[in-house]
Design a protein around this motif. Sequence first.
Motif, PDB file in Angstrom:
ATOM      1  N   ASN A  12     -69.616   7.516 133.086  1.00  0.00           N
ATOM      2  CA  ASN A  12     -69.750   8.367 131.890  1.00  0.00           C
ATOM      3  C   ASN A  12     -69.080   7.760 130.662  1.00  0.00           C
ATOM      4  OD1 ASN A  12     -70.822  10.121 133.701  1.00  0.00           O
ATOM      5  ND2 ASN A  12     -69.083  11.543 133.723  1.00  0.00           N
ATOM      6  N   GLY A  13     -68.513   6.570 130.788  1.00  0.00           N
ATOM      7  CA  GLY A  13     -67.747   5.990 129.682  1.00  0.00           C
ATOM      8  C   GLY A  13     -68.607   5.248 128.685  1.00  0.00           C
ATOM      9  N   GLY A  16     -70.327   2.483 130.694  1.00  0.00           N
ATOM     10  CA  GLY A  16     -71.075   3.038 131.828  1.00  0.00           C
ATOM     11  C   GLY A  16     -72.358   3.739 131.403  1.00  0.00           C
ATOM     12  N   LEU A  50     -66.606  11.105 141.800  1.00  0.00           N
ATOM     13  CA  LEU A  50     -65.718  10.216 142.567  1.00  0.00           C
ATOM     14  C   LEU A  50     -64.486   9.888 141.744  1.00  0.00           C
ATOM     15  CD1 LEU A  50     -65.073   8.148 144.908  1.00  0.00           C
ATOM     16  CD2 LEU A  50     -66.349   6.459 143.558  1.00  0.00           C
ATOM     17  N   ILE A  52     -61.746   7.356 141.620  1.00  0.00           N
ATOM     18  CA  ILE A  52     -61.725   6.015 142.193  1.00  0.00           C
ATOM     19  C   ILE A  52     -60.462   5.766 143.028  1.00  0.00           C
ATOM     20  CG2 ILE A  52     -60.710   4.827 140.193  1.00  0.00           C
ATOM     21  CD1 ILE A  52     -63.532   3.640 142.533  1.00  0.00           C
ATOM     22  N   ARG A  53     -59.462   6.657 142.883  1.00  0.00           N
ATOM     23  CA  ARG A  53     -58.266   6.515 143.731  1.00  0.00           C
ATOM     24  C   ARG A  53     -58.537   6.984 145.163  1.00  0.00           C
ATOM     25  NH1 ARG A  53     -54.707   9.517 139.323  1.00  0.00           N
ATOM     26  NH2 ARG A  53     -56.695  10.631 139.340  1.00  0.00           N
ATOM     27  N   LEU A  73     -66.234   0.085 136.648  1.00  0.00           N
ATOM     28  CA  LEU A  73     -65.825   0.245 135.248  1.00  0.00           C
ATOM     29  C   LEU A  73     -64.687   1.241 135.061  1.00  0.00           C
ATOM     30  CD1 LEU A  73     -69.288   0.437 133.418  1.00  0.00           C
ATOM     31  CD2 LEU A  73     -67.974  -1.565 134.060  1.00  0.00           C
ATOM     32  N   ALA A  75     -61.475   3.060 134.477  1.00  0.00           N
ATOM     33  CA  ALA A  75     -60.142   2.568 134.123  1.00  0.00           C
ATOM     34  C   ALA A  75     -59.592   3.432 132.999  1.00  0.00           C
ATOM     35  CB  ALA A  75     -60.211   1.117 133.659  1.00  0.00           C
ATOM     36  N   PRO A 113     -64.735  -5.635 134.980  1.00  0.00           N
ATOM     37  CA  PRO A 113     -64.520  -6.000 133.587  1.00  0.00           C
ATOM     38  C   PRO A 113     -63.033  -6.158 133.301  1.00  0.00           C
ATOM     39  CG  PRO A 113     -64.969  -3.652 133.759  1.00  0.00           C
ATOM     40  CD  PRO A 113     -64.938  -4.191 135.167  1.00  0.00           C
ATOM     41  N   SER A 115     -60.370  -7.997 130.193  1.00  0.00           N
ATOM     42  CA  SER A 115     -60.279  -7.731 128.750  1.00  0.00           C
ATOM     43  C   SER A 115     -59.476  -8.820 128.055  1.00  0.00           C
ATOM     44  CB  SER A 115     -59.586  -6.372 128.568  1.00  0.00           C
ATOM     45  OG  SER A 115     -59.034  -6.252 127.284  1.00  0.00           O
ATOM     46  N   TYR A 140     -52.049  -1.699 130.172  1.00  0.00           N
ATOM     47  CA  TYR A 140     -53.477  -1.987 130.396  1.00  0.00           C
ATOM     48  C   TYR A 140     -53.682  -3.483 130.645  1.00  0.00           C
ATOM     49  CZ  TYR A 140     -58.427  -2.500 129.000  1.00  0.00           C
ATOM     50  OH  TYR A 140     -59.763  -2.806 128.935  1.00  0.00           O
ATOM     51  N   LYS A 144     -54.911  -5.555 133.985  1.00  0.00           N
ATOM     52  CA  LYS A 144     -56.079  -6.455 134.012  1.00  0.00           C
ATOM     53  C   LYS A 144     -55.686  -7.842 134.543  1.00  0.00           C
ATOM     54  CE  LYS A 144     -59.379  -3.749 132.402  1.00  0.00           C
ATOM     55  NZ  LYS A 144     -60.414  -3.224 133.304  1.00  0.00           N
ATOM     56  N   PHE A 167     -63.879  -8.884 128.456  1.00  0.00           N
ATOM     57  CA  PHE A 167     -64.596  -8.369 127.294  1.00  0.00           C
ATOM     58  C   PHE A 167     -63.699  -8.321 126.070  1.00  0.00           C
ATOM     59  CE2 PHE A 167     -67.640  -5.937 130.176  1.00  0.00           C
ATOM     60  CZ  PHE A 167     -68.722  -6.728 129.838  1.00  0.00           C
ATOM     61  N   PRO A 168     -64.253  -8.686 124.909  1.00  0.00           N
ATOM     62  CA  PRO A 168     -63.588  -8.344 123.656  1.00  0.00           C
ATOM     63  C   PRO A 168     -63.911  -6.885 123.327  1.00  0.00           C
ATOM     64  CG  PRO A 168     -65.568  -9.637 123.254  1.00  0.00           C
ATOM     65  CD  PRO A 168     -65.482  -9.416 124.743  1.00  0.00           C
ATOM     66  N   GLY A 169     -63.638  -6.410 122.110  1.00  0.00           N
ATOM     67  CA  GLY A 169     -64.009  -5.047 121.738  1.00  0.00           C
ATOM     68  C   GLY A 169     -65.520  -4.897 121.767  1.00  0.00           C
ATOM     69  N   LEU A 170     -65.997  -3.794 122.356  1.00  0.00           N
ATOM     70  CA  LEU A 170     -67.446  -3.607 122.475  1.00  0.00           C
ATOM     71  C   LEU A 170     -67.927  -2.552 121.486  1.00  0.00           C
ATOM     72  CD1 LEU A 170     -67.974  -3.745 126.334  1.00  0.00           C
ATOM     73  CD2 LEU A 170     -68.131  -5.567 124.639  1.00  0.00           C
TER      74      LEU A 170
HETATM   75  P1  NAD Z   1     -64.176   4.540 128.909  1.00  0.00           P
HETATM   76  O1  NAD Z   1     -62.776   5.029 128.756  1.00  0.00           O
HETATM   77  O2  NAD Z   1     -65.181   4.867 127.850  1.00  0.00           O
HETATM   78  O3  NAD Z   1     -64.768   5.025 130.304  1.00  0.00           O
HETATM   79  C1  NAD Z   1     -64.012   4.999 131.487  1.00  0.00           C
HETATM   80  C2  NAD Z   1     -64.636   5.984 132.454  1.00  0.00           C
HETATM   81  O4  NAD Z   1     -63.840   5.995 133.626  1.00  0.00           O
HETATM   82  C3  NAD Z   1     -64.678   7.425 131.909  1.00  0.00           C
HETATM   83  O5  NAD Z   1     -65.976   7.960 132.036  1.00  0.00           O
HETATM   84  C4  NAD Z   1     -63.680   8.173 132.804  1.00  0.00           C
HETATM   85  O6  NAD Z   1     -64.053   9.524 133.052  1.00  0.00           O
HETATM   86  C5  NAD Z   1     -63.720   7.335 134.066  1.00  0.00           C
HETATM   87  N1  NAD Z   1     -62.489   7.478 134.852  1.00  0.00           N
HETATM   88  C6  NAD Z   1     -61.209   7.556 134.406  1.00  0.00           C
HETATM   89  N2  NAD Z   1     -60.366   7.723 135.443  1.00  0.00           N
HETATM   90  C7  NAD Z   1     -61.130   7.732 136.557  1.00  0.00           C
HETATM   91  C8  NAD Z   1     -60.842   7.865 137.938  1.00  0.00           C
HETATM   92  N3  NAD Z   1     -59.589   8.045 138.381  1.00  0.00           N
HETATM   93  N4  NAD Z   1     -61.865   7.833 138.811  1.00  0.00           N
HETATM   94  C9  NAD Z   1     -63.151   7.669 138.392  1.00  0.00           C
HETATM   95  N5  NAD Z   1     -63.483   7.555 137.098  1.00  0.00           N
HETATM   96  C10 NAD Z   1     -62.485   7.583 136.188  1.00  0.00           C
HETATM   97  O7  NAD Z   1     -64.112   2.960 129.137  1.00  0.00           O
HETATM   98  P2  NAD Z   1     -65.221   1.855 128.800  1.00  0.00           P
HETATM   99  O8  NAD Z   1     -65.019   1.434 127.389  1.00  0.00           O
HETATM  100  O9  NAD Z   1     -66.549   2.308 129.250  1.00  0.00           O
HETATM  101  O10 NAD Z   1     -64.685   0.658 129.704  1.00  0.00           O
HETATM  102  C11 NAD Z   1     -65.195   0.417 131.002  1.00  0.00           C
HETATM  103  C12 NAD Z   1     -64.462  -0.787 131.574  1.00  0.00           C
HETATM  104  O11 NAD Z   1     -64.605  -1.919 130.712  1.00  0.00           O
HETATM  105  C13 NAD Z   1     -62.958  -0.574 131.750  1.00  0.00           C
HETATM  106  O12 NAD Z   1     -62.527  -1.207 132.924  1.00  0.00           O
HETATM  107  C14 NAD Z   1     -62.368  -1.262 130.550  1.00  0.00           C
HETATM  108  O13 NAD Z   1     -61.082  -1.723 130.813  1.00  0.00           O
HETATM  109  C15 NAD Z   1     -63.336  -2.420 130.354  1.00  0.00           C
HETATM  110  N6  NAD Z   1     -63.341  -2.913 128.972  1.00  0.00           N
HETATM  111  C16 NAD Z   1     -63.856  -2.151 127.952  1.00  0.00           C
HETATM  112  C17 NAD Z   1     -63.824  -2.650 126.647  1.00  0.00           C
HETATM  113  C18 NAD Z   1     -64.400  -1.845 125.506  1.00  0.00           C
HETATM  114  O14 NAD Z   1     -64.307  -2.297 124.341  1.00  0.00           O
HETATM  115  N7  NAD Z   1     -65.016  -0.698 125.748  1.00  0.00           N
HETATM  116  C19 NAD Z   1     -63.265  -3.911 126.388  1.00  0.00           C
HETATM  117  C20 NAD Z   1     -62.716  -4.630 127.448  1.00  0.00           C
HETATM  118  C21 NAD Z   1     -62.795  -4.142 128.745  1.00  0.00           C
END
Ligand code: NAD
Length: 316
Positions: A12-13, A16, A50, A52-53, A73, A75, A113, A115, A140, A144, A167-170
Amino acid sequence: MKAKRILLTGANGQIGTVLLSHLQNRYGLDAVVATDIRQPSHSTGLFELLDIRDGKLLHQLAEKYQVGEIYHLAAVLSAKGESDPVWTWGVNMDGLLNVLEVARELQLKVFFPSSIAVFGDYAPRVLTSQWAPLIPATVYGISKVAGEHWCRYYHSRYGVDVRSLRFPGLISYESPPGGGTTDYAVEIYHSAVKDQSYSCFLKPDTRLPMLYMPDALRAMTQLMEADGERLRVRTSYNLAGMSFTPAEQARSIRNEMPGFAIHYQPDFRQQIADSWPESIDDSWARSDWDWKPQFGLDAMTRDMLAHLKKDIEVTL
Ligand code: NAD
């Protein structure tokens, strides 16, 4: 459908949400099982709650859906993570170890992923190399770095096929960012379209590496489909798209919207950004699996604004 399904955590992130439809389009609606700790606002295809823990439930779901690959994903991100370091460590590390254990037991392929947050004050900030020192400033980043080492360990010790990108900033028009230090680079476009102005939480000259989401999606599937024999990096590959400052991004927006105004009110995230690279050397990714980004700043700005304006017209 692929022979085996893909299980996606954190579906949902920011990533994702778009990765789910990318994978469904590529491999079939029924080929992907989305999971998250929260119910999605709307869902297409297979979804399971789910945390993830919970390694036992992860194992059950992987067996139930005949999973062959996990895109992990879930985190807690950089800025949010600083509010509760121990909780962040728990989600990020216990989560990854559960994924790696299930991958070992069921012989699954994994995408993890990482960072640019793995780098810190001791890494050169310009064209930071694949092998620069990893001494991160945030919990964080620490999670990683440790995660990358666990991935490499599971690969060399157990033969688990883990593949990873730093990943850099997305930047994406489809999904909001989730509490990272580069969130401003997404919010700025939304504010431009809504209010023609933006208050930025970083200083105007803070240069950071960024990647447009269509490039990030392509990078993930390209790496996962690459010939494993060619992959020399089993910690995580440096990945670059573009690098710019908030002032340069504002200028790029002004080319399309001359009335756009930006103000600067730096907060605690400035310190995190100052510990990160300005630009990334991704030559190992380019040579090992033919990585090449397609979007630069102005092309991304035009695409982002066009999509966001269209969204506003639809809701009016
Ligand atoms: P996000 O915060 O938008 O989404 C993370 C998702 O994880 C959320 O939907 C949240 O509900 C879920 N989540 C949190 N705790 C959880 C748990 N205990 N069990 C299951 N789900 C859980 O993050 P994102 O931007 O989509 O990032 C996804 C991955 O990519 C992460 O590992 C992040 O570190 C990595 N990343 C993202 C970026 C970026 O710019 N977005 C950059 C570098 C790395």
